[in-house]
Design a protein around this motif. Structure first.
Motif, PDB file in Angstrom:
ATOM      1  N   ALA A  39      -5.141   2.417   0.499  1.00  0.00           N
ATOM      2  CA  ALA A  39      -3.735   2.281   0.867  1.00  0.00           C
ATOM      3  C   ALA A  39      -3.450   2.934   2.209  1.00  0.00           C
ATOM      4  O   ALA A  39      -2.719   2.394   3.046  1.00  0.00           O
ATOM      5  CB  ALA A  39      -2.852   2.886  -0.230  1.00  0.00           C
ATOM      6  N   ILE A  40      -4.035   4.105   2.437  1.00  0.00           N
ATOM      7  CA  ILE A  40      -3.848   4.794   3.717  1.00  0.00           C
ATOM      8  C   ILE A  40      -4.446   3.979   4.854  1.00  0.00           C
ATOM      9  O   ILE A  40      -3.853   3.857   5.935  1.00  0.00           O
ATOM     10  CB  ILE A  40      -4.483   6.205   3.662  1.00  0.00           C
ATOM     11  N   ALA A  41      -5.618   3.394   4.608  1.00  0.00           N
ATOM     12  CA  ALA A  41      -6.270   2.572   5.638  1.00  0.00           C
ATOM     13  C   ALA A  41      -5.415   1.368   6.005  1.00  0.00           C
ATOM     14  O   ALA A  41      -5.261   1.032   7.193  1.00  0.00           O
ATOM     15  CB  ALA A  41      -7.646   2.123   5.154  1.00  0.00           C
ATOM     16  N   LEU A  70       0.873   4.209  -2.905  1.00  0.00           N
ATOM     17  CA  LEU A  70       0.280   5.509  -2.545  1.00  0.00           C
ATOM     18  C   LEU A  70       0.789   6.685  -3.383  1.00  0.00           C
ATOM     19  O   LEU A  70      -0.037   7.474  -3.877  1.00  0.00           O
ATOM     20  CB  LEU A  70       0.494   5.775  -1.052  1.00  0.00           C
ATOM     21  N   SER A 124       0.824  -1.211   0.000  1.00  0.00           N
ATOM     22  CA  SER A 124       0.000   0.000   0.000  1.00  0.00           C
ATOM     23  C   SER A 124       0.857   1.259   0.000  1.00  0.00           C
ATOM     24  O   SER A 124       0.558   2.227  -0.717  1.00  0.00           O
ATOM     25  CB  SER A 124      -0.922  -0.008   1.225  1.00  0.00           C
ATOM     26  N   LEU A 125       1.923   1.261   0.769  1.00  0.00           N
ATOM     27  CA  LEU A 125       2.791   2.436   0.821  1.00  0.00           C
ATOM     28  C   LEU A 125       3.559   2.611  -0.492  1.00  0.00           C
ATOM     29  O   LEU A 125       3.862   3.736  -0.889  1.00  0.00           O
ATOM     30  CB  LEU A 125       3.756   2.321   2.003  1.00  0.00           C
ATOM     31  N   GLY A 148      -2.151   1.128   5.585  1.00  0.00           N
ATOM     32  CA  GLY A 148      -0.982   1.653   6.283  1.00  0.00           C
ATOM     33  C   GLY A 148      -1.287   1.948   7.744  1.00  0.00           C
ATOM     34  O   GLY A 148      -0.457   1.716   8.636  1.00  0.00           O
ATOM     35  N   ALA A 149      -2.506   2.438   7.987  1.00  0.00           N
ATOM     36  CA  ALA A 149      -2.912   2.752   9.368  1.00  0.00           C
ATOM     37  C   ALA A 149      -3.016   1.499  10.226  1.00  0.00           C
ATOM     38  O   ALA A 149      -2.949   1.577  11.459  1.00  0.00           O
ATOM     39  CB  ALA A 149      -4.253   3.492   9.355  1.00  0.00           C
ATOM     40  N   ALA A 183     -10.696  -0.459   3.870  1.00  0.00           N
ATOM     41  CA  ALA A 183      -9.623  -0.686   2.892  1.00  0.00           C
ATOM     42  C   ALA A 183     -10.079  -1.632   1.787  1.00  0.00           C
ATOM     43  O   ALA A 183      -9.865  -1.372   0.596  1.00  0.00           O
ATOM     44  CB  ALA A 183      -8.389  -1.245   3.598  1.00  0.00           C
ATOM     45  N   ALA A 185      -6.100   5.177  -3.186  1.00  0.00           N
ATOM     46  CA  ALA A 185      -5.223   5.880  -2.243  1.00  0.00           C
ATOM     47  C   ALA A 185      -5.786   5.806  -0.830  1.00  0.00           C
ATOM     48  O   ALA A 185      -5.051   5.589   0.147  1.00  0.00           O
ATOM     49  CB  ALA A 185      -5.049   7.333  -2.673  1.00  0.00           C
ATOM     50  N   LEU A 186      -7.106   5.967  -0.705  1.00  0.00           N
ATOM     51  CA  LEU A 186      -7.751   5.884   0.608  1.00  0.00           C
ATOM     52  C   LEU A 186      -7.581   4.483   1.188  1.00  0.00           C
ATOM     53  O   LEU A 186      -7.303   4.319   2.387  1.00  0.00           O
ATOM     54  CB  LEU A 186      -9.231   6.232   0.474  1.00  0.00           C
ATOM     55  N   VAL A 219      -1.685   9.164  -5.658  1.00  0.00           N
ATOM     56  CA  VAL A 219      -1.800  10.610  -5.420  1.00  0.00           C
ATOM     57  C   VAL A 219      -1.543  11.367  -6.717  1.00  0.00           C
ATOM     58  O   VAL A 219      -2.258  12.318  -7.055  1.00  0.00           O
ATOM     59  CB  VAL A 219      -0.812  11.053  -4.316  1.00  0.00           C
TER      60      VAL A 219
END
Length: 245
Positions: free
Chosen positions: A187-189, A161, A157-158, A191-192, A214, A184-185, A165
């Motif tokens: 991927a951020i989820a 990203l 995911s990182l 990563g979180a 995700a 992207a959302l 973007v």
């Protein structure tokens, strides 16, 4: 609420996978079918009732959880391949399929397997909740096992990203940019998810929300790319975009 989210996500993934069957049979972009099918299986293995039924058929030692981890790894790998190729993110593609990417996948997979074998996994338990409560040692190993299981999806995911973007800020068609935003959302989820160990037990439900958010973002994002490609095909030859790759 968690069960509604689980079954709703399973339904969405299953329907999209079924919709891809005709194209897969024709040999058209089978990668998407593999992704949606793997995600459907992953969600199925995340739900208590089907998990217990499948695990008992496998011997009742939570082998279904180990299977779930590798199904997720396969799904996110195929997502990475599809997205990096589709958006022309060559450097990200190399980070996934080159020596670095294969080394990361191999080491994390080995860590997941070794940690699983070190645990006392007797007794089917979705999420290894009962396994974790058997002893302090098991509880610690489950934490490490979960962290290892989250590591590879977070890596992919990182890697994806930055490309997503850039796609959001590009001149691609609206549907493609919307797909990039959702990817992207997602991927951020994912990563979180690396922050899950820092969450207090009272916020355990937040983990479910992040995980299923995700999945839905990836599934809907990829489906939008598929729709954009279909629309571009009906409109006749145009300048090549990410959907045509």
């Amino acid at each position: 609420m968690i069960e509604i989210l689980q079954w709703s996500t399973l339904t969405v993934c299953g329907l999209v996978a079924i919709a891809r069957v005709p194209s897969a049979l024709r040999g058209t972009n089978r990668t998407l079918f593999y992704i949606f099918s793997l995600m459907t299986l992953a969600i199925l293995l995340s739900i208590q009732a089907p998990y217990v039924a499948i695990d008992r058929a496998l011997g009742g030692v939570n082998a279904a959880n180990l299977l779930l981890r590798f199904v997720i790894f396969a799904a996110i790998f195929f997502v990475g391949i599809r997205v990096t190729r589709g958006f022309g993110a060559d450097s990200a593609y190399r980070l996934l399929t080159g020596r670095i990417g294969m080394a990361v996948l191999g080491l994390i997979s080995l860590a997941v397997l070794v940690l699983f074998l070190m645990m006392d996994t007797a007794g089917s338990s979705a999420g290894l909740v009962a396994v974790s409560g058997q002893s302090a040692r098991n509880g610690l190993l489950v934490e490490y096992y979960g962290a290892a299981g989250r590591a590879y999806p977070a890596y992919v995911s990182l890697v994806l990203l930055p490309a997503m973007v850039r796609a959001c800020r590009s001149s691609f068609p609206l549907l493609v940019r919307a797909a990039a935003f959702l990817l992207a959302l997602g991927a951020i989820a994912i990563g979180a998810s690396l922050l899950f160990p820092a969450l207090p037990p009272a916020l355990g439900s937040v983990e479910f929300v992040i995980n299923y958010t995700a999945v839905l973002c990836f599934v809907i994002g990829l489906a939008l790319i598929w729709v954009a490609k279909l629309r571009a095909g009906r409109s006749g030859p145009r300048q090549k975009t990410s959907t045509a790759k």
